[in-house]
Structure formats: C-alpha cells, structure tokens
Design a protein around this motif. Structure first.
Motif, PDB file in Angstrom:
ATOM      1  N   LYS A 192       9.880  89.683 -35.804  1.00 39.77           N
ATOM      2  CA  LYS A 192       9.180  88.431 -35.541  1.00 39.77           C
ATOM      3  C   LYS A 192      10.147  87.376 -35.017  1.00 39.77           C
ATOM      4  N   GLU A 193      11.283  87.202 -35.699  1.00 38.09           N
ATOM      5  CA  GLU A 193      12.267  86.223 -35.236  1.00 38.09           C
ATOM      6  C   GLU A 193      12.862  86.634 -33.889  1.00 38.09           C
ATOM      7  N   SER A 194      13.047  87.932 -33.691  1.00 39.02           N
ATOM      8  CA  SER A 194      13.582  88.399 -32.415  1.00 39.02           C
ATOM      9  C   SER A 194      12.656  88.047 -31.267  1.00 39.02           C
ATOM     10  N   ALA A 195      11.349  88.228 -31.458  1.00 42.08           N
ATOM     11  CA  ALA A 195      10.386  87.897 -30.412  1.00 42.08           C
ATOM     12  C   ALA A 195      10.318  86.391 -30.186  1.00 42.08           C
ATOM     13  N   GLN A 196      10.329  85.614 -31.269  1.00 44.03           N
ATOM     14  CA  GLN A 196      10.244  84.161 -31.140  1.00 44.03           C
ATOM     15  C   GLN A 196      11.451  83.593 -30.397  1.00 44.03           C
ATOM     16  N   SER A 197      12.641  84.032 -30.772  1.00 44.22           N
ATOM     17  CA  SER A 197      13.847  83.516 -30.115  1.00 44.22           C
ATOM     18  C   SER A 197      13.945  83.988 -28.668  1.00 44.22           C
ATOM     19  N   PHE A 232      17.202  96.485 -24.731  1.00 36.84           N
ATOM     20  CA  PHE A 232      17.387  95.034 -24.819  1.00 36.84           C
ATOM     21  C   PHE A 232      18.678  94.638 -24.134  1.00 36.84           C
ATOM     22  N   GLU A 233      19.731  95.413 -24.338  1.00 35.69           N
ATOM     23  CA  GLU A 233      20.997  95.089 -23.692  1.00 35.69           C
ATOM     24  C   GLU A 233      20.977  95.467 -22.216  1.00 35.69           C
ATOM     25  N   TRP A 274      23.468  90.546 -21.626  1.00 34.96           N
ATOM     26  CA  TRP A 274      24.801  90.368 -21.044  1.00 34.96           C
ATOM     27  C   TRP A 274      24.709  89.503 -19.798  1.00 34.96           C
ATOM     28  N   TYR A 275      23.731  89.773 -18.960  1.00 35.22           N
ATOM     29  CA  TYR A 275      23.541  89.025 -17.718  1.00 35.22           C
ATOM     30  C   TYR A 275      23.322  87.540 -18.004  1.00 35.22           C
ATOM     31  N   TRP A 276      22.544  87.252 -19.060  1.00 36.97           N
ATOM     32  CA  TRP A 276      22.264  85.850 -19.383  1.00 36.97           C
ATOM     33  C   TRP A 276      23.527  85.134 -19.837  1.00 36.97           C
ATOM     34  N   THR A 297      21.266  85.237 -28.345  1.00 36.20           N
ATOM     35  CA  THR A 297      22.119  85.886 -29.352  1.00 36.20           C
ATOM     36  C   THR A 297      21.375  86.007 -30.676  1.00 36.20           C
ATOM     37  N   TRP A 298      20.615  84.984 -31.010  1.00 39.66           N
ATOM     38  CA  TRP A 298      19.785  85.016 -32.223  1.00 39.66           C
ATOM     39  C   TRP A 298      18.774  86.161 -32.141  1.00 39.66           C
ATOM     40  N   SER A 299      18.158  86.328 -30.966  1.00 38.78           N
ATOM     41  CA  SER A 299      17.186  87.402 -30.780  1.00 38.78           C
ATOM     42  C   SER A 299      17.834  88.770 -30.967  1.00 38.78           C
TER      43      SER A 299
END
Length: 273
Positions: free
Chosen positions: A164-169, A242-243, A252-254, A152-154
């Motif tokens: 950057k934060e999206s890739a890290q999370s 991404f979705e 969504w699957y996760w 969710t953070w990503s």
C-alpha cells in the motif's frame, strides 16, 4: 527435471530463455526518423518524418513493455542471468546518458568561461536577461528532490512487503514529475530569450529541454511500474521490474534525472546567471 505433461504444454520456451526481440530495431529506426524529422523541420521541410518517428517509438514502447511484462510474470523467463543482463544494460545506458549531457555542459562552459567579443565579452551575453534561479528553478529543484525521496520510499516499502505504501509513494512520485513538467513549461513561456538568442539561449533550452524530455520519459516509466504494481507483478523477492521497468530502470533512471538537474541548477541557473 522432467515436467508433467499438463505443465510442459503451457511452456512456450521450456529452457526459460528470453526470445529474440524485434523492438530494439524498431526503436532505433524510430529514433533515427525522429532526429531526421527534427533536422528537416529546422530546414523548413514538412514534419511527416518526425511524426512517423514518434508513432514508431510509441508503438515500440507499448509492445516492448507488453513482452517484458509477459516474460517476467506469466512465462517466468527472467532468470538470474536475465536479471543480471538487464542490470548491466541499464548501467551502460545510464553511462551513455551521462556522456549525452556531458556534451551540453561542455558547450555551456566552453562559451561561458571565455566569452568571445561577439557575446560582449561577458556572461550572460549582452542583451540576455536570465531567469532568476531563486524562483521557479529553485521550486523545481525541491520538487525533484522530493520525488527522489518518494521513489526511494516506494522501493523500500516494496522490499518490506508494504504494498500500500509502495503504491502511494509511487503515485506521489508520478504527480511530482508531472508538476515539474508543468512548472518548466510555465518557465519557458516567461523567458525573455529564445533558442536562437546567442549561445546562451541555445545551451539553456537544449540542456534544460532535453532534461525535461527525460523527466517525461521517466514519468512514463514510473506510471508503467505503477500499473504493474497495482496488478501485483512485483514481490519482495521479484522486484527487478521495478528497478528495470521492463526495458529500462525506472528508479535508477529517476535518480539519474535528479542528479542531472542538480548540475543544471548549479551551473546554468545559478552560476550562469
């Protein structure tokens, strides 16, 4: 609107429509071979059909993701109607997955709420030593809930253009998924019962095993998304990939996998012990 000659020649499909794909057919055939191969293995036949199904499914996954990546980025075929179709398709897929796991929960509660005399008239059945829910299962619950937070953070970071934060999370989510799979493998090694030990062993390993398989598939989805994200395929205004991770909704699957695990932990691990 008329296109310039030098622009028009590069468009394979000037109407921006997604072409018909052979991959649903090959994926279905692969799934048929996979399940038939498993059934043949149960009856002590060779596993050639099983391996063929695995190979066909892997080829379908790679080729389908390749096509969707091209259509959504270089070709620009993912119009609003295509995006809507992908969302509806993912929703219907998750509904079918809910029905899939509902059958396992039905089998578990059917046997546990009214245990027969063959089971010793109690649950867990006589002779079965269930796993403690407060050791590895609880840790796995924390791991999956944490992975739900990181994915969710990503997604939120992507929406705010914080790549950057999206890739890290997203990488953290993948690592947590791999850690969950490792812990579940260790848990299976330590169990004192097997798949053939009464209805308890069957429902336990089938339900948790299929969930573990879904975690592996979800991890592959997220890894594919991560590779595309590192190549800047996703933007604030175009993040359907991404979705929808090409053919499925990875995020969504996760979340669906997270929710199913909570039900498994509460019913099979906690209440069932």
């Amino acid at each position: 609107m008329k296109l310039k000659p030098d622009t028009k020649k590069w468009l394979v499909n000037p109407y921006h429509l997604v072409e018909y794909s052979p991959w649903p057919l090959t994926g279905s055939l692969g799934a048929l071979m996979l399940t038939s191969g498993v059934a043949a293995w149960f009856h002590k036949f060779n596993m050639n059909l099983f391996y063929l199904g695995i190979m066909l499914i892997m080829i379908t996954m790679m080729q389908w993701w390749r096509d969707v990546t091209r259509e959504s980025t270089m070709m620009g075929f993912h119009t609003s109607k295509t995006a809507k179709g992908l969302r509806i398709g993912m929703i219907l897929f998750i509904i079918s997955e809910i029905c899939f796991f509902f059958a396992f929960f039905w089998a578990f509660f059917h046997s546990s709420l009214a245990p027969t005399i063959e089971l010793g008239s109690n649950w867990p059945p006589t002779g079965i030593n269930p796993l403690s829910p407060w050791s590895v299962p609880l840790l796995n619950t924390v791991v999956l809930l944490a992975s739900g937070i990181t994915v969710t953070w990503s997604h939120h970071s992507l929406m705010t253009s914080n790549y950057k934060e999206s890739a890290q999370s997203l990488m953290m989510t993948i690592l947590l998924g791999l850690y969950f799979t490792y812990l579940q493998g260790c848990e299976y090694i330590e169990t004192s019962f097997s798949l053939s030990d009464s209805i308890y062993g069957t429902t336990f390993f089938v339900a948790t095993g299929f969930h573990g398989l879904h975690v592996i598939i979800g991890t592959i989805f997220l890894f594919t998304c991560c590779m595309r994200h590192l190549k800047f395929h996703f933007t604030k205004t175009h993040y359907l990939g991404f979705e929808a991770a090409g053919m499925q909704a990875a995020a969504w699957y996760w979340h669906f996998v997270d929710v199913v695990w909570l039900f498994l932990f509460i019913s099979i691990y906690w209440w069932g012990s």
